[in-house]
Design a protein around this motif. Structure first.
Motif, PDB file in Angstrom:
ATOM      1  N   TRP A 197       9.728  -6.536 -26.546  1.00  0.00           N
ATOM      2  CA  TRP A 197      10.751  -7.578 -26.499  1.00  0.00           C
ATOM      3  C   TRP A 197      12.030  -7.036 -25.883  1.00  0.00           C
ATOM      4  CZ3 TRP A 197       9.741 -12.572 -28.359  1.00  0.00           C
ATOM      5  CH2 TRP A 197       8.535 -12.720 -29.069  1.00  0.00           C
ATOM      6  N   GLU A 198      12.962  -7.952 -25.646  1.00  0.00           N
ATOM      7  CA  GLU A 198      14.257  -7.567 -25.080  1.00  0.00           C
ATOM      8  C   GLU A 198      15.369  -8.402 -25.706  1.00  0.00           C
ATOM      9  OE1 GLU A 198      14.820  -7.293 -20.681  1.00  0.00           O
ATOM     10  OE2 GLU A 198      16.358  -8.830 -21.004  1.00  0.00           O
ATOM     11  N   PHE A 199      16.512  -7.757 -25.948  1.00  0.00           N
ATOM     12  CA  PHE A 199      17.723  -8.506 -26.256  1.00  0.00           C
ATOM     13  C   PHE A 199      18.810  -8.066 -25.286  1.00  0.00           C
ATOM     14  CE2 PHE A 199      18.105  -4.749 -29.043  1.00  0.00           C
ATOM     15  CZ  PHE A 199      19.427  -4.366 -28.865  1.00  0.00           C
ATOM     16  N   GLN A 200      19.735  -8.963 -25.030  1.00  0.00           N
ATOM     17  CA  GLN A 200      20.817  -8.669 -24.091  1.00  0.00           C
ATOM     18  C   GLN A 200      22.154  -8.679 -24.827  1.00  0.00           C
ATOM     19  OE1 GLN A 200      19.103 -11.937 -23.063  1.00  0.00           O
ATOM     20  NE2 GLN A 200      17.343 -10.666 -22.550  1.00  0.00           N
ATOM     21  N   VAL A 201      22.990  -7.703 -24.538  1.00  0.00           N
ATOM     22  CA  VAL A 201      24.340  -7.623 -25.090  1.00  0.00           C
ATOM     23  C   VAL A 201      25.339  -7.666 -23.945  1.00  0.00           C
ATOM     24  CG1 VAL A 201      26.007  -6.158 -26.298  1.00  0.00           C
ATOM     25  CG2 VAL A 201      23.661  -6.344 -27.154  1.00  0.00           C
ATOM     26  N   GLN A 212      28.743  -1.955 -29.180  1.00  0.00           N
ATOM     27  CA  GLN A 212      27.954  -3.120 -29.576  1.00  0.00           C
ATOM     28  C   GLN A 212      26.451  -2.875 -29.433  1.00  0.00           C
ATOM     29  OE1 GLN A 212      29.144  -7.098 -28.769  1.00  0.00           O
ATOM     30  NE2 GLN A 212      31.284  -6.556 -28.398  1.00  0.00           N
ATOM     31  N   VAL A 213      26.045  -2.154 -28.408  1.00  0.00           N
ATOM     32  CA  VAL A 213      24.610  -1.856 -28.265  1.00  0.00           C
ATOM     33  C   VAL A 213      24.136  -0.967 -29.408  1.00  0.00           C
ATOM     34  CG1 VAL A 213      22.895  -0.622 -26.877  1.00  0.00           C
ATOM     35  CG2 VAL A 213      24.459  -2.229 -25.782  1.00  0.00           C
ATOM     36  N   TRP A 214      24.939   0.041 -29.778  1.00  0.00           N
ATOM     37  CA  TRP A 214      24.534   0.921 -30.870  1.00  0.00           C
ATOM     38  C   TRP A 214      24.423   0.166 -32.196  1.00  0.00           C
ATOM     39  CZ3 TRP A 214      21.840   4.990 -30.631  1.00  0.00           C
ATOM     40  CH2 TRP A 214      21.991   5.939 -29.614  1.00  0.00           C
ATOM     41  N   VAL A 215      25.385  -0.725 -32.471  1.00  0.00           N
ATOM     42  CA  VAL A 215      25.307  -1.490 -33.717  1.00  0.00           C
ATOM     43  C   VAL A 215      24.131  -2.462 -33.676  1.00  0.00           C
ATOM     44  CG1 VAL A 215      26.494  -3.101 -35.251  1.00  0.00           C
ATOM     45  CG2 VAL A 215      27.777  -1.244 -34.193  1.00  0.00           C
ATOM     46  N   ALA A 216      23.882  -3.073 -32.520  1.00  0.00           N
ATOM     47  CA  ALA A 216      22.726  -3.970 -32.394  1.00  0.00           C
ATOM     48  C   ALA A 216      21.423  -3.210 -32.612  1.00  0.00           C
ATOM     49  CB  ALA A 216      22.728  -4.641 -31.020  1.00  0.00           C
ATOM     50  N   ARG A 217      21.344  -1.987 -32.112  1.00  0.00           N
ATOM     51  CA  ARG A 217      20.160  -1.149 -32.364  1.00  0.00           C
ATOM     52  C   ARG A 217      20.028  -0.851 -33.855  1.00  0.00           C
ATOM     53  NH1 ARG A 217      20.788   3.459 -27.572  1.00  0.00           N
ATOM     54  NH2 ARG A 217      19.664   2.350 -25.917  1.00  0.00           N
ATOM     55  N   TYR A 218      21.148  -0.527 -34.493  1.00  0.00           N
ATOM     56  CA  TYR A 218      21.120  -0.239 -35.924  1.00  0.00           C
ATOM     57  C   TYR A 218      20.612  -1.440 -36.717  1.00  0.00           C
ATOM     58  CZ  TYR A 218      22.763   0.523 -40.680  1.00  0.00           C
ATOM     59  OH  TYR A 218      22.819   0.642 -42.049  1.00  0.00           O
ATOM     60  N   TYR A 340      26.929   4.865 -24.189  1.00  0.00           N
ATOM     61  CA  TYR A 340      28.222   5.485 -23.914  1.00  0.00           C
ATOM     62  C   TYR A 340      28.154   6.301 -22.623  1.00  0.00           C
ATOM     63  CZ  TYR A 340      29.553   4.500 -28.804  1.00  0.00           C
ATOM     64  OH  TYR A 340      29.846   3.892 -30.003  1.00  0.00           O
ATOM     65  N   VAL A 341      27.084   7.075 -22.478  1.00  0.00           N
ATOM     66  CA  VAL A 341      26.919   7.926 -21.299  1.00  0.00           C
ATOM     67  C   VAL A 341      26.724   7.086 -20.038  1.00  0.00           C
ATOM     68  CG1 VAL A 341      25.417   9.631 -20.193  1.00  0.00           C
ATOM     69  CG2 VAL A 341      25.992   9.869 -22.610  1.00  0.00           C
ATOM     70  N   VAL A 342      25.814   6.125 -20.105  1.00  0.00           N
ATOM     71  CA  VAL A 342      25.445   5.369 -18.915  1.00  0.00           C
ATOM     72  C   VAL A 342      26.576   4.468 -18.430  1.00  0.00           C
ATOM     73  CG1 VAL A 342      23.875   3.605 -18.012  1.00  0.00           C
ATOM     74  CG2 VAL A 342      22.976   5.512 -19.358  1.00  0.00           C
ATOM     75  N   THR A 343      27.193   3.712 -19.329  1.00  0.00           N
ATOM     76  CA  THR A 343      28.253   2.803 -18.886  1.00  0.00           C
ATOM     77  C   THR A 343      29.451   3.563 -18.330  1.00  0.00           C
ATOM     78  OG1 THR A 343      29.156   2.659 -21.140  1.00  0.00           O
ATOM     79  CG2 THR A 343      27.584   0.950 -20.456  1.00  0.00           C
ATOM     80  N   SER A 344      29.839   4.645 -18.996  1.00  0.00           N
ATOM     81  CA  SER A 344      30.995   5.409 -18.515  1.00  0.00           C
ATOM     82  C   SER A 344      30.687   6.116 -17.209  1.00  0.00           C
ATOM     83  CB  SER A 344      31.457   6.419 -19.575  1.00  0.00           C
ATOM     84  OG  SER A 344      30.456   7.376 -19.863  1.00  0.00           O
ATOM     85  N   MET A 345      29.452   6.542 -17.030  1.00  0.00           N
ATOM     86  CA  MET A 345      29.077   7.211 -15.783  1.00  0.00           C
ATOM     87  C   MET A 345      29.096   6.235 -14.610  1.00  0.00           C
ATOM     88  SD  MET A 345      25.791   9.669 -15.189  1.00  0.00           S
ATOM     89  CE  MET A 345      25.871  10.990 -13.992  1.00  0.00           C
ATOM     90  N   ILE A 346      28.625   5.009 -14.842  1.00  0.00           N
ATOM     91  CA  ILE A 346      28.670   3.991 -13.787  1.00  0.00           C
ATOM     92  C   ILE A 346      30.117   3.693 -13.412  1.00  0.00           C
ATOM     93  CG2 ILE A 346      28.215   1.562 -13.267  1.00  0.00           C
ATOM     94  CD1 ILE A 346      25.656   1.811 -14.938  1.00  0.00           C
TER      95      ILE A 346
END
Length: 355
Positions: A197-201, A212-218, A340-346
């Motif tokens: 499945w997939e969810f989008q944030v 928000q992605v980390w809390v959604a994963r939690y 955190y890594v991916v968004t900041s790197m982009i």
């Protein structure tokens, strides 16, 4: 559990609240930990929450003889499990001197997102988080015959019916729990591989995307725990002719969203191509099993982009091409990537970096 539900759902007549402190452990990139504490009353500002500590030697983040790691609250969400004024608190981890420990990737991301050039561009992120639900005792996808395989891929993507959609109750519970918590969850769908499945944030600005992605994963981990189902963020949970799991990142800046922003979109993509190898290294563990050039992926050794091309490293939508402004989608990150890594790197590559 039903015998305990009346106690779990007690309406406690007190001003006191329960705060569940969440952090990322050191055993793997997806190692979510949490513990709860009582606070005297309602809090809606993380800077007003007390720091706390935990035993870092039990999370592979410190040695036993100096094991104290300090939790610094960074973001607050409503708690969908305890409800009321109770809260979930996303934290980062630091030494007793206040220095970030090596696994604290939020610290560096915060430095990038507070850079004046990045702040001026107001980067928006929308993250498509794919995941797989597994049967608890056999670690085999939900709905699959034990030791066997279902029909080939085709009917499962956004499918309906008991023979196509496995785990929808978990998906819907997670959707509503995230909305209750204040997560900017924008949708869900069944994926190409059954049990996936997939969810989008998003859209989220800057570092809030990672929080928000980390809390959604939690929240999803807690719901699957309650359902007796194992949650997997493995980028290729089943070898062979089955789709892997990614975390595509949709991205735009103020300049890209403005009229004639399409030229800036192409310039940003060109910069991503020049740092392709560095990004691939940071885009998730085991991604080489997913990015093969098959199953809607680009070969990880080659950077490519195209309009409406789901076999490219970066995809530009038809609407963006037509409007000459908008966003693009980086399809390379794996499902277990660190947001955190991916968004900041982009953001760093496309805004700050000068080739």
């Amino acid at each position: 559990m039903s015998l305990l539900s009346h106690l779990i759902n007690l309406n406690v007549p007190t001003e006191k609240i329960i705060a569940e402190y969440i952090w990322i452990g050191g055993s793997s990139g997806m190692d979510l930990r949490s513990k709860a504490r009582t606070l005297p009353g309602h809090v809606d500002d993380p800077s007003k929450l007390p720091t706390w500590n935990y035993d870092g030697s039990s999370t592979n983040q410190a040695l036993g003889e100096d094991s104290e790691v300090i939790l610094y609250p960074q973001a607050i969400c409503k708690d969908p499990f305890r409800r009321g004024n109770n809260i979930l608190v996303m934290c980062d981890s630091r030494t007793p001197k206040g220095e970030p420990i090596p696994s604290n990737t939020r610290h560096n991301a915060a430095k990038i997102f507070t850079h004046s050039d990045v702040v001026a561009e107001e980067p928006w992120f929308g993250i498509e988080q794919e995941y797989t639900l597994l049967q608890k005792d056999v670690n085999w996808p939900l709905g699959w015959p034990i030791g066997g395989y279902p029909r080939p891929q085709g009917p499962y993507y956004c499918g309906t019916g008991a023979d196509k959609a496995f785990g929808r109750d978990i998906v819907d519970a997670h959707y509503k729990a995230c909305l209750y918590a204040g997560i900017n969850i924008s949708g869900v769908n069944g994926e190409v591989m059954p049990g996936q499945w997939e969810f989008q944030v998003g859209p989220c600005v800057g570092i809030s995307a990672g929080d928000q992605v980390w809390v959604a994963r939690y929240i999803l981990e807690r719901i699957t725990e309650m359902a007796g189902v194992v949650l997997s963020f493995d980028p290729k949970p089943v070898p062979g002719d089955w789709n892997g799991a990614g975390a595509h990142v949709n991205y735009s800046t103020k300049t890209m969203r403005a009229d004639e922003g399409y030229q800036d979109i192409k310039k940003a993509i060109e910069k991503l191509g020049k740092r392709h190898k560095e990004h691939i290294v940071a885009y998730g563990e085991g991604n080489e099993r997913r990015l093969t050039g098959k199953h809607e992926t680009a070969d990880m050794s080659i950077f490519s982009w195209g309009v409406a091309n789901r076999g490219a490293s970066v995809r530009v939508g038809r609407e963006t091409e037509k409007a000459k402004k908008g966003y693009f989608e980086d399809r390379r990150p794996s499902s277990n990537m660190d947001p955190y890594v991916v968004t900041s790197m982009i953001a760093e590559t496309t805004i700050i970096w000068k080739p």
